[in-house]
Every structure is written in C-alpha cells, then in structure tokens.
Design an enzyme around this catalytic site. Structure first.
Site, PDB file in Angstrom:
ATOM      1  N   HIS A  83       0.830  -1.196   0.000  1.00  0.00           N
ATOM      2  CA  HIS A  83       0.000   0.000   0.000  1.00  0.00           C
ATOM      3  C   HIS A  83       0.874   1.259   0.000  1.00  0.00           C
ATOM      4  O   HIS A  83       2.091   1.196   0.190  1.00  0.00           O
ATOM      5  CB  HIS A  83      -0.928  -0.015   1.203  1.00  0.00           C
TER       6      HIS A  83
ATOM      7  N   GLU B  65       1.254   3.770   2.081  1.00  0.00           N
ATOM      8  CA  GLU B  65       1.992   4.095   3.297  1.00  0.00           C
ATOM      9  C   GLU B  65       3.265   3.259   3.412  1.00  0.00           C
ATOM     10  O   GLU B  65       4.307   3.757   3.855  1.00  0.00           O
ATOM     11  CB  GLU B  65       1.109   3.855   4.528  1.00  0.00           C
TER      12      GLU B  65
ATOM     13  N   CYS C 223      -1.767  -1.219   7.394  1.00  0.00           N
ATOM     14  CA  CYS C 223      -0.876  -0.054   7.332  1.00  0.00           C
ATOM     15  C   CYS C 223      -0.862   0.695   8.665  1.00  0.00           C
ATOM     16  O   CYS C 223       0.156   1.293   9.030  1.00  0.00           O
ATOM     17  CB  CYS C 223      -1.318   0.880   6.211  1.00  0.00           C
TER      18      CYS C 223
ATOM     19  N   ALA D 137     -21.036  10.877 -28.260  1.00  0.00           N
ATOM     20  CA  ALA D 137     -20.683  12.022 -29.105  1.00  0.00           C
ATOM     21  C   ALA D 137     -21.906  12.368 -29.939  1.00  0.00           C
ATOM     22  O   ALA D 137     -22.613  11.476 -30.427  1.00  0.00           O
ATOM     23  CB  ALA D 137     -19.503  11.684 -30.000  1.00  0.00           C
TER      24      ALA D 137
ATOM     25  N   LEU E 172     -14.108  -2.172 -28.225  1.00  0.00           N
ATOM     26  CA  LEU E 172     -14.259  -1.730 -26.831  1.00  0.00           C
ATOM     27  C   LEU E 172     -13.016  -2.048 -25.996  1.00  0.00           C
ATOM     28  O   LEU E 172     -13.113  -2.462 -24.846  1.00  0.00           O
ATOM     29  CB  LEU E 172     -15.500  -2.367 -26.185  1.00  0.00           C
TER      30      LEU E 172
ATOM     31  N   GLU F 169     -21.349   3.140 -23.226  1.00  0.00           N
ATOM     32  CA  GLU F 169     -20.993   3.757 -24.502  1.00  0.00           C
ATOM     33  C   GLU F 169     -22.078   3.623 -25.562  1.00  0.00           C
ATOM     34  O   GLU F 169     -21.839   3.897 -26.733  1.00  0.00           O
ATOM     35  CB  GLU F 169     -19.678   3.164 -25.006  1.00  0.00           C
TER      36      GLU F 169
ATOM     37  N   GLY G 291     -26.038   1.762 -27.042  1.00  0.00           N
ATOM     38  CA  GLY G 291     -26.534   2.834 -27.888  1.00  0.00           C
ATOM     39  C   GLY G 291     -27.575   3.695 -27.190  1.00  0.00           C
ATOM     40  O   GLY G 291     -27.670   3.725 -25.957  1.00  0.00           O
TER      41      GLY G 291
END
Length: 347
Positions: A50, A52, A86, A156, A210, A273, A275
């Site tokens: 991690h 830390e 941690c 778009a 994709l 994405e 349709g």
C-alpha cells in the site's frame, strides 16, 4: 496551506495507478520532516504494498520517522488482507502525526484504522482536501456506499443533435463523429474503468472492439445486453483481447437488476458507450453518476437522436480538436460543487 500542498501531492501520486488498483482504491502518501518531503509512494496494484508502506520504505533515514508527519489521501487500513495493516506499520515506526484526507467507508475499515492510530497516541487529522479525495476514489466510494458500480454515460453528438446517421447499408462499421484526439481520450478513459457496457444494436451496427488501443492501460470488462440472441458470434467483442459478459436474460434490461449483477461481480465502475436505448434507460431511471458528451460541429440532418439530459449541471468544459467536451454531474449532487474541475487528467 502546506497541509493542502502535501495532500495534493498524495492525490497526484495516487492518480499514477488509475485503472490498475481494482478492487482497491487509489492511494498516495508522503512523509514530511521539518517542512521537507523525505518519502513518498503510491499503491500500484491490488496485492502489492500500500501507499503508506511504499512511502515509509522510501525514507533513507528511518530515525526521522519519529519526528515526521505522514500524509495519505485515504484512511490507513486496519485489517489483514493480501498485505498487513498499514495502521500497524505506522504505529511500529512511531510516526507521531498522521493527516488523512478522508475516511475509508468500506466495511473492512470504516474508521477502525483511525481509531487504532488514535489509541496508539498518534495525533490524527482528518478532512484535508476531503472532497478532492472522494472525487478521486468516487468509483470505490460509490461501490461500497451505494452497493452498485459508478455509472458514466458517454456519447458524441452532432451540432444538430444526432449520435448516428441514417445508415444506407447493412455494413457493420463504426461511423466516427468526433476527432482522433477524442478517440484517444476515450481509450484513456476506458483504461480507468472496470467495465464498458453497450446494447445489442451498437454491437450489430458498429462491431466495436471496446478495448484500449490508443492508450497504455488494461482493457476493461466488455458487457453487452443481447436478450434476443441477435449479436453475431464473430463480433469483435468476443475476441481474446478482453473478457466479455453477454447477458441473455431479458431481466437485465432493467437497470437496477443489471447494476446489482455487476455489483455482485465486484465491478466498481461501468462506462456506458451506447446505444441510444441503453443510454436513455439510464437517464429515464435517473441512475447515473457522470456524463461525458462530445459536441462536434458537423451535421447529420437525419438519424438517431442523441439522449437528452435533465437534472444535470455542467462541471467541466473544454474545447478539444474539432469538438467541445462537457462533463455533467447530477443536479442533486452538490458535494463536489467547489472542486476546481480544471484538469482533464482528473477525469
């Protein structure tokens, strides 16, 4: 003010591993002694040390740790997983002060790391750049707090409001609306997400891959809805480039059931994405967390109408190559109101 500067560095470090730490969050850490950073690190991927740990290990003179402050953008863990806690390591090195951006609200931590540090006599400060830290790990927090993936809608559209023209043939091909720069940006976005979702017609008409091809990163899980088994078996989404889940059961047309399925699959984020039918269903149910829209100057005059966004507010806009990019958050989401959304990399 210095605390914010050090915490901002933690966020910058954490962002280096975007898309590679799932199911873990993005975490960066710096260690400061007498106003100087003497160590820093970030969590690179699940199963590895991690942030830390990386920061502490980077300090050359460990004797300075007893007189230093450790900064981290997420509460240190307090449980044994693939790596030791941690919080225990911080206590072991007798670091007297810890500054944390935000609490870890997942069930495994949920404040126990903070309490462990305080019980050991460590001075703990929580809340420095908290909103920015929660934004950075919005996928992680949404998954654990709302019990569903973080949902990004992306499309778009032309200046006259279409996302696809009237097709003159049955040839399977994607019709580009936005620029090559925008395409590269979308591939960068894909690398940051757990999964991509598309509907039947998108796969049939566009035959998309994709995948991440114009950016360095991991390919997300590809998810499609095909309750009537209309998607051809030779579609590109079934190649070996990335795993694909094709949902045949009609019940997954229900957005709540779909997201519950993804949650149970431990998928923290999904970028939708297309349709139009799939996008509109998320909008109709008002289940989304972020919308990214490219507005281009070209005209189609006829075609498939772009979705309409209600109850949203623009938090970021930018002019790219041949289009404008707008990022929209839900109108009711006021927690991130004062975050300066001025960095494209922070998306």
């Amino acid at each position: 003010m210095n605390e914010q500067i050090y915490m901002q560095r933690c966020l910058q470090l954490a962002l280096n591993a975007q898309g590679r730490t799932f199911p873990n969050p993005l975490v960066g850490s710096v260690i400061v002694h007498d106003g100087k950073i003497i160590g820093e690190g970030f969590h690179k991927r699940a199963g590895e040390p991690h942030a830390e740990v990386m920061a502490i290990n980077s300090v050359r003179d460990k004797s300075l740790l007893k007189h230093s402050t450790l900064y981290v953008n997420l509460e240190p863990c307090s449980h044994y997983g693939k790596t030791p806690p941690c919080a225990d390591l911080i206590i072991k090195w007798q670091i007297p002060r810890v500054v944390i951006a935000t609490k870890d609200t997942s069930a495994k931590v949920s404040g126990r790391g903070i309490e462990k540090l305080k019980s050991a006599g460590i001075d703990v400060t929580v809340g420095v750049l908290e909103k920015q830290a929660r934004w950075l790990n919005r996928r992680f927090f949404t998954f654990h707090e709302k019990k569903r993936p973080y949902v990004i809608l992306k499309w778009a559209q032309t200046a006259d409001g279409f996302i696809d023209p009237l097709r003159q043939s049955k040839e399977r091909r994607s019709i580009a609306i936005s620029s090559k720069f925008a395409h590269s940006l979308v591939h960068k976005w894909r690398a940051a997400e757990n999964s991509i979702l598309v509907g039947t017609n998108t796969v049939i008409n566009d035959d998309p891959q994709l995948t991440v091809r114009q950016w360095f990163g991991q390919n997300p899980m590809r998810i499609c809805i095909d309750d009537k088994s209309r998607i051809p078996k030779d579609s590109k989404i079934f190649d070996s480039q990335a795993p694909t889940i094709c949902l045949k059961d009609a019940k997954y047309k229900d957005i709540e059931l779909l997201l519950d399925y993804l949650y149970r699959k431990n998928i923290q984020s999904v970028m939708v994405e297309g349709g139009a039918m799939v996008l509109n269903e998320f909008l109709r149910k008002n289940i989304w967390d972020e919308i990214r829209i490219f507005f281009v100057k070209s005209l189609f005059l006829h075609g498939l109408k772009a979705p309409k966004v209600e109850n949203g507010r623009i938090v970021f806009s930018a002019q790219l190559a041949n289009e404008f990019l707008f990022v929209i958050l839900p109108e009711h989401e006021t927690y991130f109101t004062d975050i300066p959304f001025n960095d494209l990399n922070f998306l």
